[in-house]
Design a protein around this motif. Structure first.
Motif, short mmCIF file in Angstrom:
data_model
loop_
_atom_site.label_atom_id
_atom_site.label_comp_id
_atom_site.label_asym_id
_atom_site.label_seq_id
_atom_site.Cartn_x
_atom_site.Cartn_y
_atom_site.Cartn_z
N ALA A 230 0.85 -1.18 0.00
CA ALA A 230 0.00 0.00 0.00
C ALA A 230 0.89 1.24 0.00
O ALA A 230 1.98 1.23 0.57
CB ALA A 230 -0.88 -0.01 1.24
N LEU A 231 0.40 2.30 -0.65
CA LEU A 231 1.06 3.60 -0.54
C LEU A 231 0.12 4.49 0.25
O LEU A 231 -1.03 4.69 -0.15
CB LEU A 231 1.30 4.21 -1.93
CG LEU A 231 1.89 5.64 -1.90
CD1 LEU A 231 3.32 5.63 -1.36
CD2 LEU A 231 1.86 6.29 -3.28
N ALA A 232 0.58 4.98 1.41
CA ALA A 232 -0.29 5.80 2.27
C ALA A 232 0.11 7.26 2.21
O ALA A 232 1.27 7.60 2.45
CB ALA A 232 -0.22 5.29 3.70
N LEU A 233 -0.86 8.11 1.89
CA LEU A 233 -0.65 9.56 1.98
C LEU A 233 -1.30 10.00 3.29
O LEU A 233 -2.52 9.92 3.44
CB LEU A 233 -1.30 10.27 0.79
CG LEU A 233 -1.29 11.81 0.86
CD1 LEU A 233 0.12 12.39 0.86
CD2 LEU A 233 -2.11 12.43 -0.28
N ILE A 234 -0.46 10.41 4.23
CA ILE A 234 -0.96 10.82 5.55
C ILE A 234 -0.81 12.33 5.66
O ILE A 234 0.31 12.87 5.57
CB ILE A 234 -0.18 10.13 6.70
CG1 ILE A 234 -0.19 8.60 6.52
CG2 ILE A 234 -0.74 10.54 8.06
CD1 ILE A 234 -1.55 7.95 6.58
N VAL A 235 -1.94 13.00 5.83
CA VAL A 235 -1.93 14.47 5.84
C VAL A 235 -2.68 14.97 7.07
O VAL A 235 -3.88 14.79 7.19
CB VAL A 235 -2.59 15.04 4.56
CG1 VAL A 235 -1.59 15.20 3.45
CG2 VAL A 235 -3.76 14.19 4.07
N SER A 236 -1.95 15.61 7.97
CA SER A 236 -2.61 16.08 9.19
C SER A 236 -2.03 17.42 9.59
O SER A 236 -1.28 18.04 8.83
CB SER A 236 -2.45 15.05 10.30
OG SER A 236 -1.12 15.06 10.76
#
Ligand code: KG4
Ligand code: ZN
Length: 365
Positions: A153-159
């Motif tokens: 999986a490729l996770a884009l984590i934006v917070s």
């Protein structure tokens, strides 16, 4: 690797300004919260325009016990039902993390159950990884399914604190491909909101205002879009918005605010999408994940879906209810970690305020 097909975990999240408590049950492949609650401190931090760590910690102390009692009551659970306690150990604000970890430590000692230390970003990753693809837009149901997990999986984590692309090659195996060199995506939304006099946190207000604006009226830069690596940068964009605002009279700013928000939002979303697209092209991925507070942004949800379609890859987005910080996601990651044997005694758990997800996974095996 499975310990059993059934378990119940108490999950605690206090890394920043939300106190989250959840009772998570795993039954076969299905995972669901029996009860969960989040106490947000937004109203308190509105006054200072940002989070003050010691004030956040004091608030966690005052709401944690009543919240725990409420969630246990709603789940109809007592201590004998709980197999382990999952708690966020980092990254985050040290005084805030310490409150959750200390609570977990005390309960672990008294209830005689182990602790499952969870990295906050792992929680965000699992909030999207275990969802099904058909729940993409409006999943209100917080049921997750272990059999949905798909790798690589490729996770884009934006917070508010993080912007990163993470390769997830298996359960609990992470490699950071890129991250922000300066501000996080949520942080710039909040700063632009502040420049425009909008309430804290600015993200939801900026994106609401952007809906009535013309994104083409102000063309803002997309820093590092062609940098050739997977890193992000948002401070140049923030400065460009600042100079634009500075040139406008107060009256003109009121007229132009929606257009500025739209142009700014488009620039952030374009940067996130083009970097995700480049990372997808650079590896063998089966699914793209989107999670974190900024994943609640509708333009980002829509445009990332186009990226996924274009690259012919599945997309999973965390349900909106799990985008901002909560304990359900810590419980989801916690159940997986528990089943993989990541348990420690109350004596050995401590906060890890600055550890990266990659380093943490290596250290915890
Ligand atoms: O994940 P989160 O709750 O906390 C951190 O771990 O940082 O993310 C909070 C961030 C804030 O910066 C907030 O402004 C942003 O997520 N956010 C949004 C939206 N909703 C929340 N940003 C852009 N558009 C939104 N709709
Ligand atoms: Zn978060």
């Amino acid at each position: 690797m499975r310990k059993s097909d059934q378990c119940v975990l108490l999950a605690i999240e206090t890394s920043c300004d939300e106190t989250g408590i959840a009772i998570m049950q795993r039954n076969g492949d299905e995972m669901r919260p029996l009860a969960h609650a989040v106490a947000s401190q937004i109203d308190i931090h509105k006054e200072t325009g940002g989070v003050v760590p010691n004030i956040a910690a004091r608030e966690h102390v005052s709401v944690l016990r009543p919240l725990l009692e409420r969630v246990m009551r709603e789940a109809n659970m007592s201590r004998e039902h709980i197999n382990a306690i999952a708690v966020t150990v980092g990254p985050g604000l040290a005084p805030a993390l310490a409150i959750g970890v200390q609570a977990a430590r005390t309960l672990s000692y008294v209830w005689n159950v182990p602790i499952v230390p969870v990295h906050h970003i792992e929680g965000h990753v699992y909030s999207a990884l275990l969802m099904s693809d058909k729940d993409l837009h409006d999943a209100h149901d917080l049921k997750a399914n272990i059999s949905n997990a798909l790798f690589h999986a490729l996770a884009l984590i934006v917070s508010g604190g993080h912007t990163m692309l993470i390769e997830v090659s298996d359960h609990l195996r992470y490699r950071i491909l890129g991250s922000t060199r300066d501000d996080a995506a949520g942080e710039v939304f909040d700063k632009v909101g502040r420049m425009l006099g909008l309430p804290y946190p600015g993200g939801p207000h900026v994106s609401a205002l952007a809906q009535s604006g013309d994104a083409k009226k102000y063309k803002f830069p997309r820093p590092m879009i062609n940098s050739g690596d997977h890193d992000f940068s948002f401070s140049g964009l923030k400065t460009a918005v600042y100079y634009t605002i500075r040139e406008l009279s107060e009256k003109k700013l009121i007229e132009e605010a929606a257009h500025i928000c739209a142009g700014f939002q488009e620039a952030v979303v374009d940067s996130l999408c083009s970097k995700s697209s480049a990372a997808l092209r650079g590896g063998e991925f089966s699914v793209l994940l989107l999670a974190g507070g900024v994943a609640a942004n509708d333009l980002l949800r829509k445009k990332l879906q186009r990226v996924a379609q274009h690259n012919n890859i599945l997309l999973r987005i965390a349900p909106k209810a799990l985008c901002s910080d909560n304990a359900v996601m810590i419980g989801q990651a916690g159940i997986i970690a528990y089943e993989h044997g990541r348990t420690v005694s109350w004596r050995d758990v401590d906060i890890r305020a600055r550890v990266s997800i990659e380093e943490y996974a290596l250290q915890t095996g």
